[in-house]
Write an enzyme that holds these catalytic residues in place. Structure first.
Site, mmCIF file in Angstrom:
data_model
loop_
_atom_site.group_PDB
_atom_site.id
_atom_site.type_symbol
_atom_site.label_atom_id
_atom_site.label_comp_id
_atom_site.label_asym_id
_atom_site.label_seq_id
_atom_site.Cartn_x
_atom_site.Cartn_y
_atom_site.Cartn_z
ATOM 1 N N LYS A 162 -13.989 -4.850 10.300
ATOM 2 C CA LYS A 162 -14.739 -5.782 11.150
ATOM 3 C C LYS A 162 -14.481 -5.449 12.611
ATOM 4 O O LYS A 162 -13.336 -5.162 12.988
ATOM 5 C CB LYS A 162 -14.302 -7.217 10.817
ATOM 6 C CG LYS A 162 -15.112 -8.304 11.515
ATOM 7 C CD LYS A 162 -14.653 -9.698 11.098
ATOM 8 C CE LYS A 162 -15.534 -10.781 11.730
ATOM 9 N NZ LYS A 162 -15.131 -12.145 11.322
ATOM 10 N N SER A 186 -18.955 -15.445 9.865
ATOM 11 C CA SER A 186 -19.208 -14.393 10.832
ATOM 12 C C SER A 186 -18.990 -12.983 10.284
ATOM 13 O O SER A 186 -19.476 -12.035 10.881
ATOM 14 C CB SER A 186 -18.309 -14.592 12.049
ATOM 15 O OG SER A 186 -16.955 -14.368 11.691
ATOM 16 N N SER A 202 -15.448 -17.922 7.739
ATOM 17 C CA SER A 202 -16.085 -16.624 8.017
ATOM 18 C C SER A 202 -15.761 -15.494 7.047
ATOM 19 O O SER A 202 -16.373 -14.432 7.127
ATOM 20 C CB SER A 202 -15.730 -16.156 9.427
ATOM 21 O OG SER A 202 -16.456 -16.883 10.380
#
Lengths: 95, 517
Positions: free
Chosen positions: B79, B159, B183
């Site tokens: 990420k 997210s 998330s």
């Protein structure tokens, strides 16, 4: 409506974010909506409740008070949008 | 080489150890898949083929010497919230521009030390603020899943939407993610993947771009429960650089998987049965209860009375901490600068241009609730409500070992379908956010398909640092539910792109043929 346009401008100034007139009007509505929604917390009696500070009881670890790194000015300014030598360059602050 | 990318992480680990293929072949298969599929999905914001091939070559050398490390040669996506030394890290915000860290996050360093291979950096909502991956400065991520008979682009959740999309589309074996209010678990649930947010303090936050420091935790998104267990073991550590990381050994979570759930006490909280809950979510939940019961667990009704206050309290705590954390983006030390007429004007212009609308909104809310005269009414009040939420769980865990809930209130929605009112988007996190507020571990495991043919997940919540029990219970659900994979690789440009065939599979169970463990 808890938040008026003047309040939006005041907090935008505190947050150092420039807002246009149009944005300020939209934010007035959005921020009021969110703040109205979080107001439901007033229903909860928290009179004798301590605020939460940690998930599990633990004492903050301590370490010897000695320098463990440093001497990396070139790395620190590496990503600066403007620099000179090992200094950050900013607009003039003092006349 | 599409066979290689479809392997689970555990299967790929076995294949490498048996020398059925090399780490270089495995890395190349993924790099080719990214090349062919990322245009349609936008899951990666940066591919790092040179690094991947260099690490794979090192892995092959270690296999040749008979010295493989635990994750030797296994390709992962990272990420873009994790700082990676010498590799652009943006948090998917324009304000970080081409920021290139001179250091490595502790979690990614742990993974590289264990032999893992980096394929690239994955898209996410800007500063991890969002539930649909639509707020990224690199544009939205598309889910590989589509509704039955439709080719409307669906969100992969947020997210960590790049992570969930890439794992579901076989563009990596597993991915790192972060979870502040859901998330990891919400994107995992709506893409048919497994995601775990460990207990606050289990993974070091050092080198991960901060959003809300008292809530943020790192964790993996993976194809199976076993894969998630393998990854978390090698992400977690005690870190002197993060004083909130816990000083406790990391257990071998994989070893816990086979233990079964006989005698496990599972709590079902009545407060999660919210008004207007879709029938299919209720049915899925009941299905999960039945699965665990037939695997030998006992089911207990429990009450978590402050559940409904978790989300509004979160939307005080998270913006407050974000407004403080994001004060560092001032156009002086790193990232972009938009010159103004003086220093203050430069700050204001830089932050107006560099932050997207959702980030600006949260910084402003946070600034408001922390401003003079409001601290007690908002932030302090919310932190007291957190104590009550935590207390609810403490009481429940006197009677049960894990808590079972749905992960999300519904399946994936279309890109652009939930706009306008920010509160509507926030409601996606209604079942996940309590876990962050109490600092507990939570895992989402795929459990079924919606009436639209898209995945749904169940969430298990555990006692602090009892991730092992979560993996054990999640494995029982996975055993019963099977795995859920996308039938048609429509995003892969190598596969007959001539006619744009919409996914038109009959609704009936496109459950993968994946073997049950």
């Amino acid at each position: 409506m808890q938040v008026d346009e003047a309040t939006v401008r005041r907090i935008a100034r505190l947050a150092r974010i420039k807002v246009t007139d149009q944005e300020a009007r939209a934010l007035e509505k959005e921020l009021s909506g969110i703040l109205d929604w979080v107001k439901q917390l007033d229903e909860v009696d928290t009179g004798s409740v301590e605020p939460m500070t940690r998930v599990v009881a633990m004492t903050l670890r301590k370490r010897a008070d000695v320098v463990t790194d440093g001497d990396m000015a070139d790395q620190i300014i590496k990503n600066a949008p403007a620099s000179e030598g090992t200094f950050f360059v900013v607009p003039k602050v003092v006349e | 080489m599409t066979e290689l990318i479809k392997l689970t992480l555990a299967e790929a680990r076995e294949g490498l150890r048996q020398k059925r293929f090399s780490a270089t072949e495995l890395a190349r298969a993924f790099l080719d898949a990214i090349e062919a599929g990322n245009k349609a999905l936008n899951a990666y914001v940066l591919a790092t083929p040179e690094i991947a091939l260099r690490q794979a070559a090192e892995a092959d050398a270690r296999f040749a010497r008979g010295e493989p490390r635990p994750l030797e040669g296994l390709p992962l996506g990272i990420k873009d919230l994790y700082c990676t030394k010498g590799v652009r890290t943006t948090a998917c915000s324009s304000i970080l521009d081409a920021f290139t860290p001179t250091y490595e996050s502790t979690v990614t360093q742990n993974l590289w030390d264990a032999g893992a291979v980096m394929l690239g950096k994955l898209n996410n909502d800007e500063f991890a603020m969002g539930s649909s991956n639509e707020t990224s400065c690199f544009g939205p991520v598309v889910s590989p899943w589509r509704r039955t008979g439709s080719n409307v682009a669906l969100v992969p959740g947020g997210s960590s939407g790049g992570s969930s999309s890439a794992v579901a589309a076989d563009l990596c074996l597993g991915a790192t993610a972060t979870d502040t209010g859901g998330s990891i678990r919400q994107p995992a649930a709506i893409t048919g993947t497994v995601g775990i947010k460990p207990t606050y303090g289990r993974c070091s936050r050092w080198g991960i771009v901060a959003f809300a420091s008292s809530l943020d935790q790192a964790g993996p998104i993976a194809k199976t429960v076993r894969d998630a267990a393998i990854l978390l073991r090698h992400m977690a550590s005690t870190d002197p650089k993060d004083s909130t990381s816990v000083d406790a050994p990391v257990p071998d979570y994989e070893a816990a998987l086979g233990a079964g759930v006989k005698g496990l006490r599972v709590g079902v909280p009545k407060e999660y049965r919210v008004d207007g809950m879709p029938r299919e979510i209720e049915d899925l939940w009941q299905q999960g209860i039945d699965w665990l019961r037939s695997a030998g667990a006992t089911i207990h009704d429990i009450s978590l009375p402050h559940t409904k206050y978790a989300l509004p309290a979160y939307y005080i705590v998270a913006p407050a901490e974000c407004s403080s954390n994001l004060a560092r983006y001032d156009g002086v030390r790193y990232g972009m600068r938009k010159p103004g007429k003086d220093l203050i004007d430069t700050y204001e212009a830089t932050r107006a241009a560099g932050f997207g609308a959702e980030v600006r909104r949260r910084v402003l809310i946070g600034t408001y609730v922390l401003s003079a005269g409001y601290y007690d009414a908002y932030y302090l009040k919310a932190q007291k409500v957190r104590t009550l939420i935590k207390r609810d769980f403490d009481e429940a865990f006197g009677k049960v070992d894990v808590v079972l809930t749905p992960t999300t209130p519904g399946p994936a929605f279309g890109i652009g379908e939930v706009g306008g009112d920010p509160v509507q988007m926030y409601l996606n996190d209604i079942f996940t956010v309590t876990v962050n507020m109490a600092g507990l571990p939570g895992i989402s495991v795929p459990a079924g398909l919606s009436s639209e043919g898209t995945p749904l997940g169940l969430q298990l919540i555990g006692k602090p640092f009892d991730e092992a029990t979560l993996f054990r219970a999640a494995q029982a659900i996975e055993n019963a539910a099977g795995r859920f994979t996308v039938a048609e690789r429509w995003w892969d440009a190598r596969l007959a792109p001539a006619k744009t065939a919409p996914a038109r599979k009959p609704a009936s169970k496109p459950k993968s043929g994946g073997k049950k463990k």
